[in-house]
Design a protein around this motif. Structure first.
Motif, PDB file in Angstrom:
ATOM      1  N   LEU A  17       2.741   6.314  -5.374  1.00 32.45           N
ATOM      2  CA  LEU A  17       2.347   6.610  -6.744  1.00 32.45           C
ATOM      3  C   LEU A  17       1.710   7.991  -6.859  1.00 32.45           C
ATOM      4  O   LEU A  17       2.046   8.765  -7.757  1.00 32.45           O
ATOM      5  N   SER A  48       0.824  -1.206   0.000  1.00 30.59           N
ATOM      6  CA  SER A  48       0.000   0.000   0.000  1.00 30.59           C
ATOM      7  C   SER A  48       0.856   1.252   0.000  1.00 30.59           C
ATOM      8  O   SER A  48       0.427   2.278  -0.521  1.00 30.59           O
ATOM      9  N   SER A  49       2.090   1.162   0.537  1.00 27.37           N
ATOM     10  CA  SER A  49       2.909   2.385   0.469  1.00 27.37           C
ATOM     11  C   SER A  49       3.329   2.654  -0.970  1.00 27.37           C
ATOM     12  O   SER A  49       3.541   3.808  -1.340  1.00 27.37           O
ATOM     13  N   ALA A  50       3.404   1.604  -1.795  1.00 26.13           N
ATOM     14  CA  ALA A  50       3.688   1.835  -3.207  1.00 26.13           C
ATOM     15  C   ALA A  50       2.571   2.642  -3.845  1.00 26.13           C
ATOM     16  O   ALA A  50       2.819   3.518  -4.677  1.00 26.13           O
ATOM     17  N   VAL A  51       1.324   2.352  -3.434  1.00 28.23           N
ATOM     18  CA  VAL A  51       0.188   3.091  -3.993  1.00 28.23           C
ATOM     19  C   VAL A  51       0.204   4.537  -3.506  1.00 28.23           C
ATOM     20  O   VAL A  51      -0.032   5.471  -4.274  1.00 28.23           O
ATOM     21  N   VAL A  52       0.517   4.712  -2.204  1.00 28.90           N
ATOM     22  CA  VAL A  52       0.623   6.068  -1.678  1.00 28.90           C
ATOM     23  C   VAL A  52       1.726   6.824  -2.410  1.00 28.90           C
ATOM     24  O   VAL A  52       1.553   7.970  -2.828  1.00 28.90           O
TER      25      VAL A  52
END
Lengths: 324, 285
Positions: free
Chosen positions: A38, A32-36
């Motif tokens: 992004l 989810s930090s990858a999505v944040v």
């Protein structure tokens, strides 16, 4: 971890003491930090690509400059900002009333089977890719509108009201009005869905109290349903506005792509997304490229702004009902 | 106000609302009618087997088709889905199962922000990140852009499906002494399976119809290619190029391509909807 927790963990059977939970949590946090990241990366990357333009023209004067001329290396975003806002607000004005009408009709008047059919149809309209709508409009809708609507109006205006004729502009096949109508068609399903949700949240008691007073259906809607659902509908309309601002393909295909102000109702215009689509692939000059990125950056900022306003409206809505 | 006026006003509003509903619904059928009427004749064997080639090829009446676009759409979309799935579902699990984690509200805010972002900005980002750094337009860059489109949709639907999964399920698992990861992976996710699949299909259908990000990243290719590291064709982006091209023969191909794209998107969408209906029935029953 405190000593008390440590001993509690030690008291667990060996099979349940494994690292599984920690590993899983790290994996989930990582994903989810990858999505944040992004969302942040988008802003940073587009800004970095746009920086040469901001250096050359300045943040504000890029916004207010009316000339967009890649040949002379003068770039200003004002025509596209005007085009985006005018088409979006006009489309919203066209779409909002019918969309809310559909939501009211399906949830209050229509029998269940009819409501189901209409809801499916509207959801289907949302699923149609905007290139397909654009294709239909290029070959059918746009020529038809020019010949059957714009031409007669323009000829009449030229003969009897010249001041109106200059405002309308000479009708071209691809123009701002056609683009706006198709844009309205594209955002209607979102407005319907969101208004439907808002109306669906109105409690039954609210309606029943009104029925008990002997109200007609319309009086129930007018005095019990709409006041309760108003904020939710407003939030839905705002979200549809965000959609309209970002809608790309249908406008890129239909608006005619004129970078020169002033835009006229029946003449070609351009919006921020349509500019990106139409010029990005031909932008070889570094300044041209970075200026398109700068337009994208401002589009990003505008979208974020509308999203923030919407979530503010929604929060107010929930707090007002004690639902948090 | 007289009873009669009130009654008449009610009928009048009903007529007005019904009329406006028709105004919204009818264009859909007009569009579908025109697409099918104009495109059906283009759908012959050549359409599915031949490459598009140069405009001259169509002008000379040689067989042309959109096989490159159909194959490219499938490759790009599936690669995008493979990239988006773990991130989308992982973020959904984060927002629903770890809501006490300080990261959860941030993730929720970012997902809703990304959800509202125009897809063309995803294209610009993917261009700057992938195309510029790998030295050229490529199918892979297109997949990355579409994955950006899919992730927030998958994350949001996963979150909402997991939230309506009964809490008793988790409590039952935890009371048996199962660790949290096992409860999530082998109880919660399987129970929410149908809803998650629906969300994934809806995200897939949305992304499959997007032309804007692909125009900026996978660019398009008039010839058949299976190489994701080279420019690759896709239906939405090809439809745009065909529609604005000056060639009559290409317009006909465009209508045919529109039928295929519509079918592809609507089928995916309907499979998703049917799954939702089944899920709702099971939850009620």
């Amino acid at each position: 971890m405190g000593p008390a927790q440590k001993s509690a963990a030690a008291a667990l059977p060996r099979a349940f003491r494994g690292p599984g939970d920690r590993v899983f949590k790290y994996a989930i946090v990582g994903l989810s930090s990858a999505v944040v990241a992004l969302a942040l990366v988008m802003a940073v990357v587009i800004y970095i690509e746009a920086r040469p333009t901001f250096k050359a023209f300045g943040y504000l004067s890029f916004l207010t400059e009316t000339t967009w001329d890649p040949v002379k290396s003068i770039h200003g975003a004002l025509p596209f900002i005007i085009g985006t806002f005018v088409t979006s607000f006009a489309a919203l004005a066209l779409a909002a009333i019918p969309a809310i009408a559909v939501a009211i009709f399906t949830s209050e008047y229509a029998p269940k089977w009819l409501a189901a059919v209409i809801n499916y149809t509207v959801d289907l309209l949302a699923a149609i890719p905007s290139v397909v709508v654009g294709l239909w409009a290029i070959f059918n809708f746009a020529p038809l509108m020019r010949d059957a609507v714009y031409m007669p109006i323009y000829l009449w205006a030229e003969a009897s009201a010249p001041w109106l004729a200059t405002m309308l502009g000479a009708p071209s096949t691809f123009n701002m009005t056609t683009g706006t109508i198709v844009l309205a068609l594209m955002i209607v399903p979102y407005t319907v869905a969101l208004s439907r949700d808002a109306i669906g949240q109105v409690p039954r008691d609210q309606r029943e109290a009104m029925w008990a007073l002997g109200a007609t259906k319309w009086e129930v809607i007018r005095q019990a349903v709409i006041p309760y659902a108003r904020t939710g509908i407003a939030a839905g309309v705002l979200l549809s506005l965000a959609r309209a601002l970002g809608e790309t393909m249908a406008l890129a295909m239909l608006i005619g792509n004129s970078n020169r102000l002033p835009f006229t109702l029946f003449g070609p215009a351009a919006t921020m997304p349509s500019l990106i689509i139409n010029e990005f692939r031909e932008a070889v000059e570094p300044l041209h490229y970075s200026s398109i990125m700068a337009v994208g950056f401002y589009l990003f900022i505008i979208t974020i702004g509308i999203n923030l306003v919407t979530s503010f409206v929604q929060r107010k809505l929930y707090m007002g009902r004690g639902m948090v | 106000m007289k009873l009669r006026t009130r009654f008449l006003r009610d009928r009048l509003m009903l007529a007005g609302l019904g009329l406006l509903t028709a105004v919204v619904v009818v264009p859909l059928f007009i569009i579908i009618f025109y697409v099918v009427a104009n495109g059906f004749s283009a759908l012959d064997a050549n359409f599915f087997t031949q490459e598009l080639g140069s405009p001259a090829r169509a002008m000379q009446g040689k067989p042309t088709g959109l096989v490159a676009s159909i194959v490219g759409t499938l490759l790009i979309d599936l690669a995008a889905l493979a990239m988006a799935l773990p991130f989308g579902i992982g973020t959904g699990v984060m927002m629903s199962e770890y809501r006490e984690h300080p990261f959860a509200p941030i993730a929720r805010l970012m997902v809703s922000t990304l959800n509202g972002m125009p897809a063309v900005l995803m294209g610009l980002t993917a261009y700057a990140l992938v195309v510029k750094n790998t030295g050229g337009f490529s199918g892979m860059a297109g997949s990355v852009a579409l994955a950006f489109v899919m992730v927030p949709i998958i994350a949001r639907t996963t979150e909402s499906v997991l939230t309506v999964t009964p809490w008793a399920l988790r409590e039952a698992g935890l009371s048996l002494g199962l660790p949290r990861w096992k409860v999530t992976l082998s109880l919660v996710l399987p129970a929410a399976r149908t809803g998650i699949i629906t969300g994934v299909l809806i995200a897939f259908a949305r992304a499959a119809g997007e032309a804007a990000p692909l125009l900026l990243t996978s660019f398009g290719n008039n010839f058949l290619s299976f190489d994701l590291s080279k420019p690759m064709d896709s239906l939405p982006q090809r439809l745009y190029s065909l529609a604005i091209s000056p060639y009559k023969q290409w317009h006909a191909l465009g209508w045919g391509g529109a039928i295929i794209l519509l079918l592809f998107v609507i089928l995916t969408f309907f499979i998703g909807r049917v799954a939702v209906a089944r899920l709702e029935k099971r939850m009620k029953g």
